[in-house]
Design a protein around this motif. Sequence first.
Motif, PDB file in Angstrom:
ATOM      1  N   PHE A   1      84.418 108.102  94.376  1.00 42.00           N
ATOM      2  CA  PHE A   1      85.813 108.719  94.597  1.00 42.00           C
ATOM      3  C   PHE A   1      84.932 109.791  92.959  1.00 42.00           C
ATOM      4  CE2 PHE A   1      88.927 106.321  96.759  1.00 42.00           C
ATOM      5  CZ  PHE A   1      89.019 107.008  97.356  1.00 42.00           C
ATOM      6  N   ALA A   2      84.715 109.273  92.293  1.00 43.31           N
ATOM      7  CA  ALA A   2      84.073 109.906  90.646  1.00 43.31           C
ATOM      8  C   ALA A   2      83.265 110.826  90.903  1.00 43.31           C
ATOM      9  CB  ALA A   2      83.150 109.573  90.137  1.00 43.31           C
ATOM     10  N   GLU A   3      82.482 111.017  92.475  1.00 39.12           N
ATOM     11  CA  GLU A   3      81.231 112.181  93.063  1.00 39.12           C
ATOM     12  C   GLU A   3      82.186 113.018  93.119  1.00 39.12           C
ATOM     13  OE1 GLU A   3      78.855 109.700  95.252  1.00 39.12           O
ATOM     14  OE2 GLU A   3      77.390 108.014  93.469  1.00 39.12           O
ATOM     15  N   ASP A   4      83.219 112.408  95.113  1.00 39.13           N
ATOM     16  CA  ASP A   4      83.357 113.591  95.684  1.00 39.13           C
ATOM     17  C   ASP A   4      84.393 114.440  94.097  1.00 39.13           C
ATOM     18  OD1 ASP A   4      82.922 112.497  97.675  1.00 39.13           O
ATOM     19  OD2 ASP A   4      85.252 111.001  97.895  1.00 39.13           O
ATOM     20  N   ALA A   5      85.235 113.664  93.317  1.00 38.04           N
ATOM     21  CA  ALA A   5      85.744 114.562  91.504  1.00 38.04           C
ATOM     22  C   ALA A   5      84.417 115.771  91.323  1.00 38.04           C
ATOM     23  CB  ALA A   5      86.443 113.594  90.848  1.00 38.04           C
ATOM     24  N   ALA A   6      83.292 115.461  91.066  1.00 36.94           N
ATOM     25  CA  ALA A   6      82.566 116.116  90.553  1.00 36.94           C
ATOM     26  C   ALA A   6      82.141 117.435  91.690  1.00 36.94           C
ATOM     27  CB  ALA A   6      81.698 115.255  90.132  1.00 36.94           C
ATOM     28  N   PHE A   7      82.246 117.641  92.870  1.00 35.39           N
ATOM     29  CA  PHE A   7      82.301 117.989  93.070  1.00 35.39           C
ATOM     30  C   PHE A   7      83.215 118.975  94.332  1.00 35.39           C
ATOM     31  CE2 PHE A   7      78.317 115.395  93.994  1.00 35.39           C
ATOM     32  CZ  PHE A   7      77.574 116.112  93.633  1.00 35.39           C
ATOM     33  N   ILE A   8      84.426 118.550  94.624  1.00 36.52           N
ATOM     34  CA  ILE A   8      85.507 119.271  94.602  1.00 36.52           C
ATOM     35  C   ILE A   8      86.414 119.125  94.259  1.00 36.52           C
ATOM     36  CG2 ILE A   8      87.300 118.748  96.416  1.00 36.52           C
ATOM     37  CD1 ILE A   8      86.116 116.980  97.543  1.00 36.52           C
ATOM     38  N   LYS A   9      86.972 120.469  93.436  1.00 36.70           N
ATOM     39  CA  LYS A   9      86.789 121.222  92.232  1.00 36.70           C
ATOM     40  C   LYS A   9      88.544 121.811  92.477  1.00 36.70           C
ATOM     41  CE  LYS A   9      83.345 121.282  89.857  1.00 36.70           C
ATOM     42  NZ  LYS A   9      83.026 119.856  88.300  1.00 36.70           N
ATOM     43  N   ASP A  10      88.873 121.508  93.977  1.00 39.54           N
ATOM     44  CA  ASP A  10      90.290 122.455  93.812  1.00 39.54           C
ATOM     45  C   ASP A  10      91.443 121.808  94.054  1.00 39.54           C
ATOM     46  OD1 ASP A  10      89.464 120.787  95.831  1.00 39.54           O
ATOM     47  OD2 ASP A  10      90.895 122.374  98.000  1.00 39.54           O
ATOM     48  N   THR A  11      91.160 119.779  93.634  1.00 41.75           N
ATOM     49  CA  THR A  11      91.812 119.165  93.629  1.00 41.75           C
ATOM     50  C   THR A  11      91.496 118.073  92.262  1.00 41.75           C
ATOM     51  OG1 THR A  11      93.584 117.604  94.399  1.00 41.75           O
ATOM     52  CG2 THR A  11      91.406 117.872  95.533  1.00 41.75           C
ATOM     53  N   ASP A  12      92.517 117.805  92.321  1.00 41.39           N
ATOM     54  CA  ASP A  12      92.080 115.886  90.885  1.00 41.39           C
ATOM     55  C   ASP A  12      92.230 115.028  91.334  1.00 41.39           C
ATOM     56  OD1 ASP A  12      94.754 116.517  90.170  1.00 41.39           O
ATOM     57  OD2 ASP A  12      94.914 115.926  88.524  1.00 41.39           O
ATOM     58  N   ARG A  13      92.413 114.623  92.843  1.00 41.14           N
ATOM     59  CA  ARG A  13      92.917 113.382  93.278  1.00 41.14           C
ATOM     60  C   ARG A  13      92.092 112.749  93.338  1.00 41.14           C
ATOM     61  NH1 ARG A  13      93.496 116.405  98.780  1.00 41.14           N
ATOM     62  NH2 ARG A  13      91.605 115.452  99.482  1.00 41.14           N
ATOM     63  N   HIS A  14      90.846 113.004  93.751  1.00 44.59           N
ATOM     64  CA  HIS A  14      89.340 111.682  93.493  1.00 44.59           C
ATOM     65  C   HIS A  14      89.481 111.525  92.159  1.00 44.59           C
ATOM     66  CE1 HIS A  14      89.051 114.664  96.938  1.00 44.59           C
ATOM     67  NE2 HIS A  14      88.556 113.255  97.748  1.00 44.59           N
ATOM     68  N   ALA A  15      89.182 112.298  91.402  1.00 43.12           N
ATOM     69  CA  ALA A  15      89.416 111.781  89.643  1.00 43.12           C
ATOM     70  C   ALA A  15      90.689 111.027  89.385  1.00 43.12           C
ATOM     71  CB  ALA A  15      89.273 112.666  87.965  1.00 43.12           C
ATOM     72  N   TRP A  16      91.858 110.976  90.047  1.00 38.79           N
ATOM     73  CA  TRP A  16      92.686 109.917  89.613  1.00 38.79           C
ATOM     74  C   TRP A  16      92.541 108.427  90.521  1.00 38.79           C
ATOM     75  CZ3 TRP A  16      95.417 109.421  85.640  1.00 38.79           C
ATOM     76  CH2 TRP A  16      95.637 110.799  84.768  1.00 38.79           C
ATOM     77  N   ALA A  17      91.671 108.938  92.071  1.00 36.58           N
ATOM     78  CA  ALA A  17      92.201 107.705  91.912  1.00 36.58           C
ATOM     79  C   ALA A  17      90.569 107.087  91.713  1.00 36.58           C
ATOM     80  CB  ALA A  17      91.590 108.179  93.774  1.00 36.58           C
ATOM     81  N   ALA A  18      89.758 107.668  91.337  1.00 40.19           N
ATOM     82  CA  ALA A  18      88.589 106.789  90.502  1.00 40.19           C
ATOM     83  C   ALA A  18      88.744 106.000  89.088  1.00 40.19           C
ATOM     84  CB  ALA A  18      87.273 107.562  89.761  1.00 40.19           C
TER      85      ALA A  18
END
Length: 108
Positions: free
Chosen positions: A54-71
């Motif tokens: 999820f942290a890797e996804d958050a680094a590349f997907i900038k339109d949402t923070d849901r991956h960062a919160w999941a991580a």
Amino acid sequence: MTETDQHGLAHLKTVGFTPLLYNSDQAFFNVRAGIPIIDALSQSSDLLSLAKSFAEDAAFIKDTDRHAWAAHYLTVMGKALIDDVIQALTHRPARTDTESEVDVPVRF
């Protein structure tokens, strides 16, 4: 480590002291006591592996923070399990039946 030590470690269980996810100074959750440490470490590894993805996804997907919160939440849970295993390995006394959740010391 001797063969006796390895046998003893195989029977260690989580102590259930480690809180996680707070609202002000009150924990929403605690690690449960009595989980074999090998199972706790295995679950922690799975949680942290998912958090890494999820942290890797958050680094590349900038339109949402849901991956960062999941991580974030997966990391908090994985860390709590590891912290509780460490407490079991350092021979901290287990909580008694008479101790309430309020009496449990907060550890970070």
